[in-house]
Design an enzyme around this catalytic site. Sequence first.
Site, PDB file in Angstrom:
ATOM      1  N   ASP A 369       0.856  -1.178   0.000  1.00 25.14           N
ATOM      2  CA  ASP A 369       0.000   0.000   0.000  1.00 25.14           C
ATOM      3  C   ASP A 369       0.897   1.234   0.000  1.00 25.14           C
ATOM      4  O   ASP A 369       2.091   1.150   0.320  1.00 25.14           O
ATOM      5  CB  ASP A 369      -0.897  -0.032   1.233  1.00 25.14           C
ATOM      6  CG  ASP A 369      -1.809   1.174   1.309  1.00 25.14           C
ATOM      7  OD1 ASP A 369      -2.314   1.597   0.260  1.00 25.14           O
ATOM      8  OD2 ASP A 369      -1.993   1.703   2.417  1.00 25.14           O
ATOM      9  N   LYS A 370       0.350   2.368  -0.362  1.00 29.65           N
ATOM     10  CA  LYS A 370       1.152   3.595  -0.373  1.00 29.65           C
ATOM     11  C   LYS A 370       0.919   4.428   0.886  1.00 29.65           C
ATOM     12  O   LYS A 370       1.826   4.656   1.676  1.00 29.65           O
ATOM     13  CB  LYS A 370       0.839   4.439  -1.614  1.00 29.65           C
ATOM     14  CG  LYS A 370       1.684   5.719  -1.710  1.00 29.65           C
ATOM     15  CD  LYS A 370       1.293   6.560  -2.879  1.00 29.65           C
ATOM     16  CE  LYS A 370      -0.008   7.293  -2.650  1.00 29.65           C
ATOM     17  NZ  LYS A 370       0.091   8.326  -1.587  1.00 29.65           N
ATOM     18  N   GLU A 445      -9.917  13.787   6.488  1.00 29.76           N
ATOM     19  CA  GLU A 445     -11.000  14.635   6.959  1.00 29.76           C
ATOM     20  C   GLU A 445     -10.554  15.512   8.117  1.00 29.76           C
ATOM     21  O   GLU A 445     -10.906  16.686   8.187  1.00 29.76           O
ATOM     22  CB  GLU A 445     -12.198  13.780   7.379  1.00 29.76           C
ATOM     23  CG  GLU A 445     -13.049  13.312   6.218  1.00 29.76           C
ATOM     24  CD  GLU A 445     -14.503  13.152   6.609  1.00 29.76           C
ATOM     25  OE1 GLU A 445     -14.755  12.744   7.762  1.00 29.76           O
ATOM     26  OE2 GLU A 445     -15.383  13.435   5.789  1.00 29.76           O
ATOM     27  N   LYS A 509     -17.664  16.514  -2.006  1.00 33.71           N
ATOM     28  CA  LYS A 509     -16.213  16.435  -2.173  1.00 33.71           C
ATOM     29  C   LYS A 509     -15.860  14.990  -2.483  1.00 33.71           C
ATOM     30  O   LYS A 509     -16.489  14.052  -1.979  1.00 33.71           O
ATOM     31  CB  LYS A 509     -15.478  16.917  -0.920  1.00 33.71           C
ATOM     32  CG  LYS A 509     -15.665  16.037   0.304  1.00 33.71           C
ATOM     33  CD  LYS A 509     -14.901  16.585   1.507  1.00 33.71           C
ATOM     34  CE  LYS A 509     -15.067  15.657   2.707  1.00 33.71           C
ATOM     35  NZ  LYS A 509     -14.418  16.179   3.919  1.00 33.71           N
ATOM     36  N   ARG A 539      -2.178  14.458  -2.186  1.00 32.36           N
ATOM     37  CA  ARG A 539      -3.498  13.837  -2.260  1.00 32.36           C
ATOM     38  C   ARG A 539      -4.525  14.938  -2.507  1.00 32.36           C
ATOM     39  O   ARG A 539      -4.607  15.899  -1.739  1.00 32.36           O
ATOM     40  CB  ARG A 539      -3.813  13.104  -0.959  1.00 32.36           C
ATOM     41  CG  ARG A 539      -2.859  11.963  -0.665  1.00 32.36           C
ATOM     42  CD  ARG A 539      -2.975  11.505   0.783  1.00 32.36           C
ATOM     43  NE  ARG A 539      -4.289  10.987   1.107  1.00 32.36           N
ATOM     44  CZ  ARG A 539      -4.652   9.716   0.975  1.00 32.36           C
ATOM     45  NH1 ARG A 539      -3.784   8.845   0.498  1.00 32.36           N
ATOM     46  NH2 ARG A 539      -5.862   9.313   1.308  1.00 32.36           N
ATOM     47  N   ASP A 621      -4.878   6.126  -4.920  1.00 31.51           N
ATOM     48  CA  ASP A 621      -4.613   7.478  -5.407  1.00 31.51           C
ATOM     49  C   ASP A 621      -4.602   7.513  -6.927  1.00 31.51           C
ATOM     50  O   ASP A 621      -4.495   6.483  -7.602  1.00 31.51           O
ATOM     51  CB  ASP A 621      -3.274   7.984  -4.873  1.00 31.51           C
ATOM     52  CG  ASP A 621      -3.371   8.367  -3.411  1.00 31.51           C
ATOM     53  OD1 ASP A 621      -4.496   8.565  -2.935  1.00 31.51           O
ATOM     54  OD2 ASP A 621      -2.327   8.446  -2.744  1.00 31.51           O
ATOM     55  N   ARG A 719      -5.748   3.764  -8.429  1.00 31.13           N
ATOM     56  CA  ARG A 719      -7.204   3.747  -8.489  1.00 31.13           C
ATOM     57  C   ARG A 719      -7.752   2.332  -8.353  1.00 31.13           C
ATOM     58  O   ARG A 719      -8.631   1.900  -9.098  1.00 31.13           O
ATOM     59  CB  ARG A 719      -7.701   4.382  -9.789  1.00 31.13           C
ATOM     60  CG  ARG A 719      -7.377   5.858  -9.958  1.00 31.13           C
ATOM     61  CD  ARG A 719      -7.921   6.679  -8.817  1.00 31.13           C
ATOM     62  NE  ARG A 719      -7.877   8.113  -9.081  1.00 31.13           N
ATOM     63  CZ  ARG A 719      -8.047   9.042  -8.163  1.00 31.13           C
ATOM     64  NH1 ARG A 719      -8.270   8.676  -6.905  1.00 31.13           N
ATOM     65  NH2 ARG A 719      -7.997  10.321  -8.461  1.00 31.13           N
ATOM     66  N   LYS A 725      -7.029  -5.122  -5.125  1.00 25.80           N
ATOM     67  CA  LYS A 725      -5.713  -5.398  -4.543  1.00 25.80           C
ATOM     68  C   LYS A 725      -5.537  -6.894  -4.290  1.00 25.80           C
ATOM     69  O   LYS A 725      -4.501  -7.479  -4.622  1.00 25.80           O
ATOM     70  CB  LYS A 725      -5.547  -4.628  -3.222  1.00 25.80           C
ATOM     71  CG  LYS A 725      -5.402  -3.119  -3.372  1.00 25.80           C
ATOM     72  CD  LYS A 725      -5.174  -2.482  -2.009  1.00 25.80           C
ATOM     73  CE  LYS A 725      -4.977  -0.987  -2.122  1.00 25.80           C
ATOM     74  NZ  LYS A 725      -4.696  -0.343  -0.819  1.00 25.80           N
ATOM     75  N   ASP A 749      -6.505  -2.778   3.354  1.00 20.60           N
ATOM     76  CA  ASP A 749      -5.416  -3.674   2.972  1.00 20.60           C
ATOM     77  C   ASP A 749      -5.600  -5.092   3.518  1.00 20.60           C
ATOM     78  O   ASP A 749      -4.770  -5.964   3.255  1.00 20.60           O
ATOM     79  CB  ASP A 749      -4.075  -3.125   3.476  1.00 20.60           C
ATOM     80  CG  ASP A 749      -3.791  -1.739   2.947  1.00 20.60           C
ATOM     81  OD1 ASP A 749      -4.018  -1.509   1.747  1.00 20.60           O
ATOM     82  OD2 ASP A 749      -3.352  -0.874   3.726  1.00 20.60           O
TER      83      ASP A 749
END
Length: 1086
Positions: A369-370, A445, A509, A539, A621, A719, A725, A749
């Site tokens: 994962d990033k 958030e 948003k 981000r 992302d 994306r 994944k 994850d």
Amino acid sequence: EYCNQPQFKKKGNAIKTYKYNFFTFVPRNLCEQFKRAANLYFLCLLILQIIPQISTLPWYTTLVPLVLVLGITAIKDLVDDLARHRMDKEINNRRCDVLLNGRFVETRWMNLQVGDVVRLKKNDFIPADILLLSSSNPNSLCYVETAELDGETNLKFKMGLKITDDVISCFVSFSALILCEEPNNRLDKFVGTMIWDSERYPLDLDNMLLRGCKIRNTDVCHGLVIFAGNDTKIMRNGGKTRFKRTRIDKLMNYMVYTIFVLLVLLCAGLAIGHTYWYESIGSKAWYLYDGLNYSSSYRGFLSFWGYIIILNTMVPISLYVSVEVIRLGQSKFINWDLQMYYADKDTPAKARTTTLNEQLGQIEYIFSDKTGTLTQNIMAFKKCTITGRTYGETNHQLYHFLVSCIRSKKDPQILEFFKLLSLCHTVMVEQKGDELVYQAASPDEGALVTAACNFGFVFLSRTQDTITIMEMDHEETYEMLALLDFNSDRKRMSIILRFPDGKIRLYCKGADTVIYQRLDANSKDKETTQETFANETLRTLCLCYKDISQAEYDAWARKHQVASVSMGNREEVLDTVYEEIEKNLLLIGATAIEDKLQDGVPETIAKLAKADIKIWVLTGDKKETAENIGYSCQLLTDDMKIHYGEDVKYVSADRHLVQLRNRQTQRRNDPQGRNKKLKELFFTEPGKNALVITGGWLEKRQEDFVDMACECSAVICCRVTPKQKANVVSLVKRCKKAVTLSIGDGANDVNMIKTADIGVGISGQEGMQAVMSSDYAFAQFRYLERLLLVHGRWSYIRMCKFLRYFFYKNFAFTLVHFWFSFFNGFSSQTAYEDWFIALYNVCYSSLPVLLVGLLDQDVNDKISLRCPKLYLPGQQGSLFNYRNFFISLFHGIFTSLMTFFIPYGAFLQTMGQDGEAPSDYQSFAVVAASSLIITVNLQISLNTSYWTFVNFFAVLGSIAIYFGIMFDIHSAGIHVIFPTTFTFTGIFWVKYNTAQHMQRHYSLTFFLQVHRNRKKYELEDEEDERKKKKQPAFQRGGRSRRSAYAFSHSRGYADLIASGRSIRQRPRVRPELRESIREVPQDENI
């Protein structure tokens, strides 16, 4: 009352996580243990050894190690189950208040029933899955901590229905019907409807208090028990995790099957040999008559099972015990490694499993994962773009201009931008003194709401239907008409508000890919906003709004009400309704949040790449952000050629992508030729390649994509959803048969971590869900380098060296029986003394190899990290495979040949100093055993690369233990205690003295000579002469090893007997003459 009707079977709230009770522990535990093929195999051997006709070894030679293994495992299971008993008892006896006869009384958790109304107080654990009815907080808000449920420590809020909060004082007369889903394990979903006064009210997860959570910041709350006991969601999630096995485990099982096949073939050959021998020789030798009139074929059949018993140590039961001990020790070394300890959070590395350590030394692909894994997941609001103009730290003039615009209120778009940030969210606020503390579901958030607060739009409070903020210098309260929450499929959230002036507006948003699809055609600055942060590792979220008329809202609200009480596919129906209102949006701008790399990430990725480990980054992302992070962490380098997967969908000039597209088309047209077509490389030019793809690629799940991606040095998948994944990992495992490792820090994850061969969780900012699902856990990505290159490599080398030697020493030990068979008529006689067979793998040869499996190092940790290429043998599996197995087999065969034939040659025609030959069966057995013990312990000494005092002590100690036990079982004292079992007395020191004489003649091996106590046995012979009862001269399964048939003082008549010339016909003996012939009873086998 409804729940008390007879058709409803009420379930109690007591839980039972333990497996055994007093009566079921022994039978059930044994049943579970005998499901393992090895345990069942040795149980069958034990049963065979009890049968007198085929027993060639005493039953205790198998019973002792089998009981040891079963006992150790049973004790471990018992300790674990007693802990579960104590935990269940403690939980079931917790107290809570339940409404009975109009008042609350204290009761135990186990006594709760579905339909009970309970009262919970601050810091109480929630006893069942409960529908929140009311709380002491305004608007029926209740704060809970879900650490035991999902590992997350941040507070979450729950909200009771307004209608139930209003009738709190009328609980006695309150009557409602709850319709809800069946009990399930979905922690993120609940669908229900409450019917009261002919009205339907939707129920979802926000109205539920789940068992395992804890009440926080709420003095008192009331709730209705919906699911109790084992029907609760936390108990439904208590199923077993998929059992992971290492490559070595699977290979070892195949090798054990191979050994078993070899064992059967050997035993069958020896049984045939015994059949032939008895037919041609044994049946004609009157002195071998045993009183049993069995045919030669039946004797061969019995001999087969006898050899199965004798040669069973080719598959030793102690192998499995030793492997588990080694793995446990290796796991402890990982836990104790201070160089993987993160002092800032007091977080050590943790091996959450003990079965996968050596697999860490064979990793070929890492899926990472990033956010939170490669980066710190500590978000900071860095930049924003409003109406096409960018504001941020890099342009101080524009930044100050933004502040002045907010203060002057000249630009309404800027004010709308920060108003949206302060209103469109699910953050909860808590007042601690004069300070506001925000509890956010995600760090993003929290960063956005904090940024709005810093620019003068302060989020103050919220209720079920209102949100209050401070706009610069005045306070405003907005009525919340609807909250369209975020999920991984929508990738956006919206809120519909009624302004104080009566205007209705929707704020939204979300990710740029979904927002741009829903923008109005007249929306401005779309292109400018899209390009602003494309080349930065930030981000981004796009912000937009839409004004709604009262009539439009009323029509939509009716559809929303119907969808919210739907009992089937409620989420899908709600998403469809949300789509109707979230369109024709007007873009305001976008936010950019920075998530910095963790310390040591670029160095770790570079070092792992040198070890030929391919690293794939799977992130949600956008492509540009993921690609820039790839460059910053050195996953992508300037010397790599980047290929973009989405070009395949369109006309592309890239030859490789055209090649992929053509191959896919050909496979669709010719599915039968799929396996016949030879695979060719996609990238034929020299140099490194990298692939950047989006989630759309992963849905195809085509083998050609995996082939192409696996040829690249680095792959970035952007994306992607959590399911995608897991699909990527599954594709590589299935198509490439590679060992995979997944590493992540968040709940998204978990699927990826569980799918991979090794799952690693990072205890970061997104809670502990990834850690709770992982096999190994630590606090920083950089520790992965040491986990693989040091602990993984050491564990693999140690386990391979252990298995190679273990197979060798057991072949060397067991095959001596095979060579001995050619000299005893294939009669299933053992070559060793019985206690030696029982203790060989337990006391005489186990400790040195066990320490090699725990402590051995070919190089130290610094060299392992400095030279990543040392990791390659593990990926190639070159240290333990069938080639190594057969090398160990032939090494064992050679050692067994030397162990048998050198003592045999030494004793064949040997005369002692006293003129008497020490060449009896027992002397030979002791010398062969002593030679074997010294040989195998010296061999493990040669195999040891890293010597410590413990290794030195183990080798010498094992030899000393052997001679000590041999002295004991041949001493006069133990003969007095057990005269029938230990019949060889006072011979140890005689063997020791005569060994010096033997050494002068035979320097290739070590010999111990046995001297008979003639006087004692002459008395025993005289006593036997007085016995009238005739006993057979040959008894199968006898335990004495003092037969003198094997070796004689001088050359005997073996050649004449074997030729058959002197015994062509059995002499006829008259009955009266036969009665006068007596045979001396024998206590031993021939």
